[in-house]
Design a protein around this motif. Structure first.
Motif, PDB file in Angstrom:
ATOM      1  N   ILE A 151      -7.340  53.099  27.969  1.00  0.00           N
ATOM      2  CA  ILE A 151      -7.459  52.360  27.245  1.00  0.00           C
ATOM      3  C   ILE A 151      -8.384  52.370  25.050  1.00  0.00           C
ATOM      4  O   ILE A 151      -7.781  52.540  24.798  1.00  0.00           O
ATOM      5  CB  ILE A 151      -7.245  50.409  27.423  1.00  0.00           C
ATOM      6  CG1 ILE A 151      -5.898  51.689  28.468  1.00  0.00           C
ATOM      7  CG2 ILE A 151      -7.454  50.041  26.654  1.00  0.00           C
ATOM      8  CD1 ILE A 151      -5.904  50.437  29.532  1.00  0.00           C
ATOM      9  N   PRO A 152      -9.341  52.579  25.844  1.00  0.00           N
ATOM     10  CA  PRO A 152     -10.535  52.825  24.862  1.00  0.00           C
ATOM     11  C   PRO A 152     -10.200  53.139  23.848  1.00  0.00           C
ATOM     12  O   PRO A 152     -10.406  53.039  22.632  1.00  0.00           O
ATOM     13  CB  PRO A 152     -11.732  52.296  26.162  1.00  0.00           C
ATOM     14  CG  PRO A 152     -11.235  51.846  27.535  1.00  0.00           C
ATOM     15  CD  PRO A 152     -10.197  52.424  27.507  1.00  0.00           C
ATOM     16  N   MET A 153      -9.835  54.825  24.224  1.00  0.00           N
ATOM     17  CA  MET A 153      -9.518  55.904  23.425  1.00  0.00           C
ATOM     18  C   MET A 153      -8.706  55.789  22.885  1.00  0.00           C
ATOM     19  O   MET A 153      -8.481  55.945  21.765  1.00  0.00           O
ATOM     20  CB  MET A 153      -9.576  57.241  24.109  1.00  0.00           C
ATOM     21  CG  MET A 153     -10.863  57.158  24.731  1.00  0.00           C
ATOM     22  SD  MET A 153     -12.005  58.093  23.838  1.00  0.00           S
ATOM     23  CE  MET A 153     -12.162  59.579  23.590  1.00  0.00           C
ATOM     24  N   MET A 154      -7.353  54.893  22.864  1.00  0.00           N
ATOM     25  CA  MET A 154      -6.129  54.642  22.323  1.00  0.00           C
ATOM     26  C   MET A 154      -6.664  53.634  21.098  1.00  0.00           C
ATOM     27  O   MET A 154      -6.231  53.926  19.872  1.00  0.00           O
ATOM     28  CB  MET A 154      -5.058  54.048  23.026  1.00  0.00           C
ATOM     29  CG  MET A 154      -4.129  54.035  22.035  1.00  0.00           C
ATOM     30  SD  MET A 154      -2.153  53.623  23.538  1.00  0.00           S
ATOM     31  CE  MET A 154      -2.484  51.856  24.063  1.00  0.00           C
ATOM     32  N   VAL A 155      -7.345  52.918  21.457  1.00  0.00           N
ATOM     33  CA  VAL A 155      -7.408  51.694  20.977  1.00  0.00           C
ATOM     34  C   VAL A 155      -9.034  51.551  20.104  1.00  0.00           C
ATOM     35  O   VAL A 155      -9.208  51.623  18.580  1.00  0.00           O
ATOM     36  CB  VAL A 155      -7.384  50.178  21.442  1.00  0.00           C
ATOM     37  CG1 VAL A 155      -8.068  48.779  20.663  1.00  0.00           C
ATOM     38  CG2 VAL A 155      -6.119  49.685  21.856  1.00  0.00           C
ATOM     39  N   LEU A 244       0.201  59.590  15.945  1.00  0.00           N
ATOM     40  CA  LEU A 244      -1.260  59.638  17.058  1.00  0.00           C
ATOM     41  C   LEU A 244      -0.590  58.125  17.866  1.00  0.00           C
ATOM     42  O   LEU A 244      -1.415  58.328  18.656  1.00  0.00           O
ATOM     43  CB  LEU A 244      -1.465  59.234  15.961  1.00  0.00           C
ATOM     44  CG  LEU A 244      -2.790  60.747  15.023  1.00  0.00           C
ATOM     45  CD1 LEU A 244      -3.535  59.378  13.786  1.00  0.00           C
ATOM     46  CD2 LEU A 244      -2.861  61.565  15.694  1.00  0.00           C
ATOM     47  N   LEU A 245      -0.263  57.508  17.526  1.00  0.00           N
ATOM     48  CA  LEU A 245       0.242  56.005  18.091  1.00  0.00           C
ATOM     49  C   LEU A 245       0.995  56.439  19.699  1.00  0.00           C
ATOM     50  O   LEU A 245       0.531  56.577  20.697  1.00  0.00           O
ATOM     51  CB  LEU A 245       1.122  54.858  17.923  1.00  0.00           C
ATOM     52  CG  LEU A 245       1.648  53.680  18.591  1.00  0.00           C
ATOM     53  CD1 LEU A 245       0.105  52.721  19.215  1.00  0.00           C
ATOM     54  CD2 LEU A 245       2.237  52.500  17.315  1.00  0.00           C
ATOM     55  N   ALA A 246       2.505  57.165  18.911  1.00  0.00           N
ATOM     56  CA  ALA A 246       2.778  57.977  20.395  1.00  0.00           C
ATOM     57  C   ALA A 246       1.929  58.794  21.351  1.00  0.00           C
ATOM     58  O   ALA A 246       2.257  58.482  22.096  1.00  0.00           O
ATOM     59  CB  ALA A 246       5.046  58.353  19.641  1.00  0.00           C
ATOM     60  N   PHE A 247       1.437  59.814  21.110  1.00  0.00           N
ATOM     61  CA  PHE A 247       0.349  60.577  21.451  1.00  0.00           C
ATOM     62  C   PHE A 247      -0.284  59.242  22.182  1.00  0.00           C
ATOM     63  O   PHE A 247      -0.291  59.792  23.477  1.00  0.00           O
ATOM     64  CB  PHE A 247      -0.363  61.198  20.568  1.00  0.00           C
ATOM     65  CG  PHE A 247      -1.435  62.125  21.267  1.00  0.00           C
ATOM     66  CD1 PHE A 247      -1.100  62.716  22.102  1.00  0.00           C
ATOM     67  CD2 PHE A 247      -2.491  61.845  20.935  1.00  0.00           C
ATOM     68  CE1 PHE A 247      -2.128  63.540  22.442  1.00  0.00           C
ATOM     69  CE2 PHE A 247      -4.029  62.392  21.669  1.00  0.00           C
ATOM     70  CZ  PHE A 247      -3.551  63.387  22.223  1.00  0.00           C
ATOM     71  N   ALA A 249      -0.189  56.610  23.328  1.00  0.00           N
ATOM     72  CA  ALA A 249       0.635  55.323  24.484  1.00  0.00           C
ATOM     73  C   ALA A 249       1.191  55.886  25.644  1.00  0.00           C
ATOM     74  O   ALA A 249       0.902  55.451  26.788  1.00  0.00           O
ATOM     75  CB  ALA A 249       1.347  54.642  23.758  1.00  0.00           C
ATOM     76  N   VAL A 250       1.784  57.372  25.237  1.00  0.00           N
ATOM     77  CA  VAL A 250       2.144  58.046  26.345  1.00  0.00           C
ATOM     78  C   VAL A 250       1.247  58.796  27.290  1.00  0.00           C
ATOM     79  O   VAL A 250       1.564  58.738  28.307  1.00  0.00           O
ATOM     80  CB  VAL A 250       3.303  58.662  25.853  1.00  0.00           C
ATOM     81  CG1 VAL A 250       3.786  60.092  26.738  1.00  0.00           C
ATOM     82  CG2 VAL A 250       4.733  58.157  25.324  1.00  0.00           C
ATOM     83  N   TYR A 308      -0.548  65.833  27.875  1.00  0.00           N
ATOM     84  CA  TYR A 308      -1.905  65.406  27.837  1.00  0.00           C
ATOM     85  C   TYR A 308      -2.448  65.036  28.824  1.00  0.00           C
ATOM     86  O   TYR A 308      -3.689  65.066  29.310  1.00  0.00           O
ATOM     87  CB  TYR A 308      -2.830  64.953  26.014  1.00  0.00           C
ATOM     88  CG  TYR A 308      -3.650  64.871  25.617  1.00  0.00           C
ATOM     89  CD1 TYR A 308      -4.846  65.915  25.671  1.00  0.00           C
ATOM     90  CD2 TYR A 308      -3.836  63.292  26.208  1.00  0.00           C
ATOM     91  CE1 TYR A 308      -6.073  65.448  24.767  1.00  0.00           C
ATOM     92  CE2 TYR A 308      -5.648  63.307  25.406  1.00  0.00           C
ATOM     93  CZ  TYR A 308      -6.489  64.176  25.072  1.00  0.00           C
ATOM     94  OH  TYR A 308      -7.914  64.314  24.642  1.00  0.00           O
ATOM     95  N   GLY A 309      -2.269  63.709  28.755  1.00  0.00           N
ATOM     96  CA  GLY A 309      -2.655  62.664  29.711  1.00  0.00           C
ATOM     97  C   GLY A 309      -2.581  63.367  31.247  1.00  0.00           C
ATOM     98  O   GLY A 309      -3.500  62.936  32.063  1.00  0.00           O
TER      99      GLY A 309
END
Length: 395
Positions: A151-155, A244-247, A249-250, A308-309
């Motif tokens: 979560i921190p990395m995404m936002v 990048l948002l799709a990358f 979030a998924v 990746y996740g």
């Protein structure tokens, strides 16, 4: 630490040690993520040339990796609580000082100290959360640790950069001190020693973890390259931003939820699927860059995000499965070092390759080949290990 506080079917969030460690890990990753892209931009605003501003992040990641490799010794001497407290203070306290620093040596020094703190928080949290869970739910617990980072990395990365470019680096610097505030939950952190006296020599540890660590390196390198290449190769903001948002979030959801699947089926079944998704996603991305297809770019980013996740959780679980319980601290240290090294190398190397005759599509296809090759070897190893422990082939 007792694991009897969670039943086989109860929520792992009911375990106090998991909740408290999650808070500390989440705060630490938030501080790191906010400043990751913001610091080079801030250094540029201070008048430093573009050719050197990236070295500030490089210094932090260098001290991070060195500290992560030394962490098992510290974890044998100190408790989980004490290491998480020290790590949070080293990561959070120096961050506001960026506001009064201007010279590169001072920026390097602050970043080096924060790198040590970041290493302690990540290595210890990656060990403490799975250890607090019942053994049969370790994958699910690893997913919870992954959520505290994802979560921190995404936002945080995009948010910190946007705030800095908008003239609000002061907000980033203040929010970067969040790990200090997170120590309000210190009483819930595990009070036992972080690591036992491992019996496996370091050389044998590295050899045993070579495949999961190398798979993590090539996967995170591809991720670092993707984040670097997309804004450059697809400068029209909407396409790159959506991909990048799709990358992100998924990838966040996969890193969190794949653990429950892992607990049920084991890595020998999950790993080949994720490796295939990684290769397909990267090839789709390459096709999208070649044909200027926005749909292919976004779909490829989402499919690769799943791998990746998921592979982050799977490789950490494989590391714990490979070594004796007494060497769990070494497994966490090697995994974290591989993650950060892969991200750093991928951002630099694939970004460079994307600017050569190979182009961004060539860099992504090369990444797909590397992930497929290493992933196939790791999947074969996991399958062989499962057969040796279960002659009937039941996961």
């Amino acid at each position: 630490m007792s694991v009897t506080t969670a039943s086989a079917t109860g929520s792992l969030w009911g375990i106090r040690e998991i909740r408290a460690t999650f808070v500390v890990s989440f705060a630490g990753l938030t501080s790191f993520s906010l400043t990751l892209a913001a610091l080079p931009a801030w250094a540029g605003q201070l008048g430093h040339p573009e050719s050197v501003v990236g070295t500030i992040t490089g210094v932090m990641l260098a001290t991070t990796v060195v500290t992560q490799l030394l962490a098992p010794r510290l974890m044998r001497r100190f408790t989980i609580r004490s290491l998480l407290v020290v790590g949070s203070l080293l990561l959070g306290l120096p961050t506001p000082l960026y506001l009064v620093a201007s010279g590169l040596p001072v920026l390097y020094g602050l970043s080096a100290v924060r790198g040590v703190g970041f290493a302690l928080v990540t290595v210890v949290a990656a060990l403490a959360i799975p250890r607090a869970a019942p053994p049969e739910r370790r994958g699910e617990a690893i997913g919870i640790f992954g959520l505290s980072a994802a979560i921190p990395m995404m936002v945080g990365i995009s948010g910190g950069a946007a705030l800095t470019l908008g003239g609000s680096f002061a907000v980033v610097a203040v929010l970067g001190a969040l790990p200090v505030l997170a120590l309000a939950v210190v009483s819930g952190l595990p009070a036992e020693r972080a690591g036992a006296a491992g019996s496996t020599p370091l050389r044998r540890v590295l050899r045993a973890l070579a495949l999961p660590a190398l798979l993590l390196v090539v996967t995170t390198a591809a991720g670092g390259g993707l984040v670097t290449l997309l804004p450059l190769q697809r400068p029209e903001g909407s396409v790159a931003a959506l991909a990048l948002l799709a990358f992100g979030a998924v990838g966040m959801i996969a890193r969190w939820r794949i653990g429950t699947v892992l607990d049920r089926f084991g890595p020998r079944l999950v790993l080949p699927v994720l490796v295939g998704c990684a290769a397909v996603g990267l090839v789709l991305l390459a096709v999208g860059l070649t044909t200027a297809g926005a749909g292919a770019v976004t779909a490829g980013a989402a499919v690769f995000g799943l791998a990746y996740g998921g592979l982050q959780t799977v490789t950490l679980d494989m590391s714990y499965r490979t070594l004796p319980a007494a060497d769990a601290s070494a497994a966490s240290a090697v995994w974290n070092a591989a993650f950060d090294a892969g991200t750093a190398v991928g951002s630099a190397l694939l970004g460079f390759v994307g600017g050569t005759a190979w182009g961004g599509d060539g860099a992504l296809v090369a990444s797909a080949a590397a992930v497929a090759a290493v992933g196939t070897a790791a999947a074969w190893s996991a399958r062989s290990a499962a057969r040796s422990t279960d002659p009937e082939g039941v996961a």
